[in-house]
Design an enzyme around this catalytic site. Structure first.
Site, PDB file in Angstrom:
ATOM      1  N   SER A   1       0.779  -1.231  -0.033  1.00  0.00           N
ATOM      2  CA  SER A   1      -0.010  -0.023   0.095  1.00  0.00           C
ATOM      3  C   SER A   1       0.734   1.360  -0.113  1.00  0.00           C
ATOM      4  CB  SER A   1      -0.913   0.157   1.117  1.00  0.00           C
ATOM      5  OG  SER A   1      -0.231   0.049   2.431  1.00  0.00           O
TER       6      SER A   1
ATOM      7  N   ASP B   1      -2.915   8.636   7.618  1.00  0.00           N
ATOM      8  CA  ASP B   1      -4.009   7.592   8.422  1.00  0.00           C
ATOM      9  C   ASP B   1      -3.252   6.750   9.114  1.00  0.00           C
ATOM     10  OD1 ASP B   1      -2.611   5.831   6.826  1.00  0.00           O
ATOM     11  OD2 ASP B   1      -4.258   5.295   5.386  1.00  0.00           O
TER      12      ASP B   1
ATOM     13  N   HIS C   1      -0.037   5.189   7.133  1.00  0.00           N
ATOM     14  CA  HIS C   1       0.833   5.739   5.967  1.00  0.00           C
ATOM     15  C   HIS C   1       1.137   7.097   6.212  1.00  0.00           C
ATOM     16  CE1 HIS C   1      -2.021   2.495   4.426  1.00  0.00           C
ATOM     17  NE2 HIS C   1      -0.783   2.345   3.850  1.00  0.00           N
TER      18      HIS C   1
END
EC number: 3.1.1.-
Length: 366
Positions: A37, A327, A330
């Site tokens: 991600s 978040d 990240h």
């Protein structure tokens, strides 16, 4: 001026114009991205998975101000490297828009939730595991070959810049996902690290065998310091000891493995990026980098905004540039810019055996 001289001058001018158009193309190189991600730019949008970033407020600071599948408020690290190269970002491999000349820019095969091991991220259901990403890479080569021929395809792949980011999920979403996980019952932490490093080595060797000759390999960040782990494991905002221990075992062994692999192939094909130290710089002293906090996520809920996912109902900070984390897991775009700058210009403490700017200079001369 005679007519023939004028015609020659015109031909010369036209040739210069054509050459000026071709020179940037000659210096351009494909960019291929693999991993999780931290570098996914939208592949998971095309999959039935819970690991996705296709809702507001993801993308709030992206040029379109819309979610793109990037786990960021704006651009991510591959975007920022593309920006430095003066090129558009490669498209997600699963995008139907990735065709014809777009293939020559490169491709992003990354998928949120994956790890080095195929059993990492099983809770996210349908994600592109690294073995599948390598299969897509082979498929990509066939597609490019059909476009420009096999010889030109090999030149493009050999000359491509490759970025791969793996490892964090093998701890967070596997070994430490639940108490007494299957992998933690199978391995002690030191033995698990040795195991996943040996598996990662196979992945990197396969990339080399498929033609990759310049591969940036990032380590894990300081996994115990992200807001999600602070929310679950920290009493007073201190980093989670066990996850930090995992990072401190994994990252040096990754650098050693890369050194050994380079010795085996006889070139500096693989470049190690010490992203743990890059993160720790601004986690240890956020104010020095213009952040008000490196503990609280901009978007989330619960302690440190570290619980659950970033959703339209989450707390949202008004100024993302003041937060190191976007978040619970990240970095913000601003933090990613700091990391990208270290990848480009960092000293040997951060980049081994050389930084990306040196790689680009060396490659230009050869």
């Amino acid at each position: 001026m005679t007519k023939s001289v004028a015609n020659l001058a015109l031909v010369g001018f036209c040739m210069l114009q054509v050459m000026s158009l071709l020179v940037p193309q000659a210096n351009a190189r494909a960019f291929l991205v693999f991993g999780d991600s931290l570098v996914d730019n939208g592949n998971n949008d095309f999959l039935a998975t819970t690991a996705r970033a296709d809702n507001y407020p993801y993308g709030i600071d992206f040029p379109t101000h819309r979610p793109t599948g990037r786990f960021s408020n704006g651009l991510n690290i591959p975007d920022l490297i593309s920006e430095h190269l003066g090129q558009e970002s490669p498209m997600p491999y699963l995008s139907p828009m990735l065709k014809k000349e777009k293939l020559l820019v490169g491709a992003n095969f990354a998928s949120a939730g994956i790890g080095i091991l195929n059993d990492t991220g099983i809770q996210f259901l349908n994600i592109i595991r690294i073995t599948k990403q390598l299969e897509y890479f082979e498929q990509y080569k066939l597609r490019v070959s059909g476009l420009v021929g096999e010889e030109e395809m090999n030149r493009l792949v050999n000359g491509a810049l490759v970025l791969i980011t793996l490892g964090g999920n093998d701890f967070v979403n596997n070994y430490y996902l639940v108490p007494f996980s299957a992998r933690s019952r199978q391995f002690s932490l030191p033995d698990y690290v040795v195991f996943i490093i040996s598996e990662y080595r196979k992945v990197l060797r396969k990339m080399y065998d498929l033609g990759a000759r310049r591969v940036l390999v990032t380590g894990t960040g300081p996994m115990g310091c992200v807001p999600a782990e602070l929310a679950q494991r920290s009493r007073n905002g201190e980093c989670a000891t066990e996850l930090q221990r995992a990072a401190s075992l994994f990252n040096p062994q990754l650098v050693q493995m890369i050194t050994d692999l380079n010795n085996e192939v006889g070139s500096s094909a693989f470049i190690a990026a010490n992203t743990q130290q890059m993160h720790m710089d601004f986690i240890s002293d956020p104010q020095a980098y213009g952040f008000v906090t490196s503990k609280v996520a901009c978007c989330g809920q619960g302690p440190y905004n570290g619980i659950g996912l970033c959703t339209p109902l989450s707390n949202l900070c008004p100024n993302r540039d003041l937060f190191a984390f976007w978040d619970p897991f990240h970095p913000s775009e601003k933090a990613s810019r700091i990391i990208a700058q270290q990848i480009l210009n960092g000293s040997p403490e951060y980049m081994h055996p050389m930084n990306l700017s040196t790689v680009l200079t060396v490659d230009l001369m050869t």
